[in-house]
Design a protein around this motif. Structure first.
Motif, mmCIF file in Angstrom:
data_model
loop_
_atom_site.group_PDB
_atom_site.id
_atom_site.type_symbol
_atom_site.label_atom_id
_atom_site.label_comp_id
_atom_site.label_asym_id
_atom_site.label_seq_id
_atom_site.Cartn_x
_atom_site.Cartn_y
_atom_site.Cartn_z
ATOM 1 N N LEU A 192 -17.512 -10.475 31.486
ATOM 2 C CA LEU A 192 -18.586 -9.286 31.844
ATOM 3 C C LEU A 192 -19.669 -10.047 32.407
ATOM 4 N N ALA A 193 -20.780 -9.474 32.893
ATOM 5 C CA ALA A 193 -21.859 -9.952 33.648
ATOM 6 C C ALA A 193 -23.110 -9.059 33.001
ATOM 7 N N LEU A 194 -24.224 -9.719 33.112
ATOM 8 C CA LEU A 194 -25.507 -8.934 32.920
ATOM 9 C C LEU A 194 -25.940 -7.940 33.896
ATOM 10 N N GLY A 195 -26.030 -6.656 33.941
ATOM 11 C CA GLY A 195 -26.096 -5.916 34.888
ATOM 12 C C GLY A 195 -27.840 -5.993 35.444
ATOM 13 N N ALA A 196 -28.672 -6.625 34.621
ATOM 14 C CA ALA A 196 -29.943 -6.753 35.286
ATOM 15 C C ALA A 196 -30.385 -8.238 35.078
ATOM 16 N N ALA A 197 -29.364 -9.186 35.504
ATOM 17 C CA ALA A 197 -29.516 -10.537 35.509
ATOM 18 C C ALA A 197 -30.777 -10.922 36.503
ATOM 19 N N SER A 198 -30.640 -10.245 37.757
ATOM 20 C CA SER A 198 -31.665 -10.408 38.745
ATOM 21 C C SER A 198 -33.201 -9.755 38.413
ATOM 22 N N GLN A 199 -32.943 -9.009 37.464
ATOM 23 C CA GLN A 199 -34.278 -8.112 37.274
ATOM 24 C C GLN A 199 -35.408 -8.975 36.630
ATOM 25 N N ARG A 200 -36.656 -8.870 37.176
ATOM 26 C CA ARG A 200 -37.926 -9.508 36.550
ATOM 27 C C ARG A 200 -38.971 -8.642 36.706
ATOM 28 N N PRO A 201 -39.729 -8.251 35.698
ATOM 29 C CA PRO A 201 -39.492 -8.718 34.555
ATOM 30 C C PRO A 201 -38.271 -7.990 33.887
ATOM 31 N N TRP A 202 -37.687 -8.403 32.706
ATOM 32 C CA TRP A 202 -36.578 -7.980 32.345
ATOM 33 C C TRP A 202 -36.657 -7.413 30.760
ATOM 34 N N ASP A 203 -37.838 -7.881 29.981
ATOM 35 C CA ASP A 203 -37.831 -7.320 28.695
ATOM 36 C C ASP A 203 -37.714 -5.877 28.422
ATOM 37 N N THR A 204 -37.219 -5.528 27.420
ATOM 38 C CA THR A 204 -36.988 -4.166 27.132
ATOM 39 C C THR A 204 -37.519 -3.739 25.791
ATOM 40 N N CYS A 205 -38.072 -4.597 25.182
ATOM 41 C CA CYS A 205 -38.685 -4.097 23.710
ATOM 42 C C CYS A 205 -39.884 -5.092 23.378
ATOM 43 N N ASN A 206 -40.693 -4.695 22.609
ATOM 44 C CA ASN A 206 -41.905 -5.553 21.969
ATOM 45 C C ASN A 206 -42.086 -5.216 20.716
ATOM 46 N N ALA A 207 -40.899 -5.829 19.967
ATOM 47 C CA ALA A 207 -40.951 -5.748 18.485
ATOM 48 C C ALA A 207 -41.873 -7.064 17.969
ATOM 49 N N ASN A 208 -42.938 -6.614 17.184
ATOM 50 C CA ASN A 208 -43.673 -7.447 16.489
ATOM 51 C C ASN A 208 -44.398 -8.300 17.437
ATOM 52 N N ARG A 209 -44.819 -7.859 18.478
ATOM 53 C CA ARG A 209 -45.757 -8.376 19.528
ATOM 54 C C ARG A 209 -44.975 -9.606 20.107
ATOM 55 N N ARG A 210 -43.626 -9.303 20.397
ATOM 56 C CA ARG A 210 -42.851 -10.454 20.987
ATOM 57 C C ARG A 210 -41.981 -9.562 22.167
ATOM 58 N N PRO A 211 -42.553 -9.590 23.239
ATOM 59 C CA PRO A 211 -41.567 -9.060 24.304
ATOM 60 C C PRO A 211 -40.276 -9.797 24.592
ATOM 61 N N ARG A 212 -39.237 -9.011 24.357
ATOM 62 C CA ARG A 212 -37.920 -9.575 24.494
ATOM 63 C C ARG A 212 -36.914 -8.765 25.364
ATOM 64 N N LYS A 213 -35.942 -9.145 25.728
ATOM 65 C CA LYS A 213 -34.932 -8.586 26.130
ATOM 66 C C LYS A 213 -33.662 -8.283 25.298
ATOM 67 N N LEU A 214 -33.473 -7.071 24.853
ATOM 68 C CA LEU A 214 -32.707 -6.817 23.773
ATOM 69 C C LEU A 214 -31.401 -5.584 24.017
ATOM 70 N N ASP A 215 -31.719 -4.984 25.415
ATOM 71 C CA ASP A 215 -30.826 -3.950 26.059
ATOM 72 C C ASP A 215 -29.994 -4.364 27.044
ATOM 73 N N TYR A 216 -28.690 -4.094 27.180
ATOM 74 C CA TYR A 216 -27.828 -4.639 28.231
ATOM 75 C C TYR A 216 -27.014 -3.633 28.651
ATOM 76 N N LEU A 217 -26.713 -3.728 29.965
ATOM 77 C CA LEU A 217 -25.554 -3.011 30.512
ATOM 78 C C LEU A 217 -24.533 -4.073 31.088
ATOM 79 N N LEU A 218 -23.449 -4.234 30.596
ATOM 80 C CA LEU A 218 -22.373 -5.313 30.791
ATOM 81 C C LEU A 218 -21.427 -4.505 31.899
ATOM 82 N N TYR A 219 -21.099 -5.468 32.974
ATOM 83 C CA TYR A 219 -19.918 -4.822 33.975
ATOM 84 C C TYR A 219 -19.074 -6.082 34.214
ATOM 85 N N PRO A 220 -17.988 -5.604 34.817
ATOM 86 C CA PRO A 220 -16.904 -6.575 35.447
ATOM 87 C C PRO A 220 -17.509 -7.418 36.566
ATOM 88 N N ARG A 221 -17.466 -8.755 36.310
ATOM 89 C CA ARG A 221 -18.280 -9.279 37.225
ATOM 90 C C ARG A 221 -17.664 -9.378 38.601
#
Length: 259
Positions: A192-221
């Protein structure tokens, strides 16, 4: 014929988990339940996708989303054991036929009782397996052998290999893991591959003031080409939820093409 479709994943933040002490940077108005629900329904409707995977969906929220999307969509919901919420999938009628749905409760789990909602769908005559899940969080330093989220993801992929044999797989959700984690490494190793691998910015969450990517849409490469929508930039002081974003996660929307 070239297959074209859109898909999105979104952790909508269950009402049961909305507490001011958990979101000190959010203005009180952003946490007010009725107004937040209205913003959430509008945010979801605006995604305008063929396949939609949601997490932290309470039964009342599922019904409200179904009513907002109307007759143009068909939805299914799966409830976690001992929790107020679960996962939902919505498909666009006319574009997507929902052939089957199945709930998988993970054997590799803690008291959080995570699950995966697996659907079999048909788009323009082609069948796919579309699954949404919310994986167990583990500290970043957790090794692969001890990582419950990784074990759950591998379990889900094993189920898809058996139950949906021969079908292309799309797996989405809140994986509670950053991109350089055993969870994502396991997905990549299984083709599988990351559907948003080319995406910038790509962070999806800002938990505890730490922007991070935690959400994914995986697809067959080797099968699809992803075209992710842009995301707003999350900074340490970006409040989530806010009066603009009704959840503590951003939705991830991707258009796919395939030959």
């Amino acid at each position: 014929m070239t297959l074209r479709f859109t898909a999105a994943t979104y952790n909508i933040l269950a009402d049961a988990y909305v507490r001011p002490n958990r979101y000190p940077d959010s203005p009180p108005a952003a946490l007010e339940p009725r107004a937040r629900r209205e913003r959430l329904l509008e945010r979801i409707a605006a995604l305008d996708v063929d396949l939609l995977g949601l997490q932290e969906v309470e039964p009342a929220a599922h019904e409200a989303i179904a009513a907002r999307l109307g007759a143009g969509y068909l939805g299914v919901h799966a409830q976690r054991h001992g929790r107020p919420e679960g996962c939902s999938v919505f498909v666009r009628r006319g574009k997507v036929e929902l052939l089957d749905s199945h709930v998988h409760h993970y054997a590799a789990r803690t008291d959080d009782h995570q699950l995966a909602l697996i659907t079999r769908v048909e788009l323009d005559g082609q069948r796919l397996a579309f699954a949404t899940t919310h994986l167990q969080w583990c500290p970043d330093q957790t090794g692969a052998d001890e990582h419950v989220g990784r074990s759950q993801l591998l379990e889900l992929l094993d189920v898809l290999d058996v139950r949906e044999r021969g079908l292309e797989r799309l797996v989405c959700g809140d994986f509670n893991a950053v991109s350089r984690s055993p969870v994502i490494e396991a997905a990549l190793a299984r083709g599988l591959a990351l559907g948003a691998a080319s995406q910038r910015p790509w962070d999806t969450c800002n938990a505890n003031r730490r922007p991070r990517k935690l959400d994914y849409l995986l697809y067959p490469r080797e099968r699809f080409v992803p075209h992710p929508d842009p995301l707003p930039t999350l900074r340490r002081d970006t409040p989530m939820p806010s009066l603009v974003e009704p959840s503590d996660h951003l939705p991830l929307r991707i258009a796919f093409t395939a030959g």
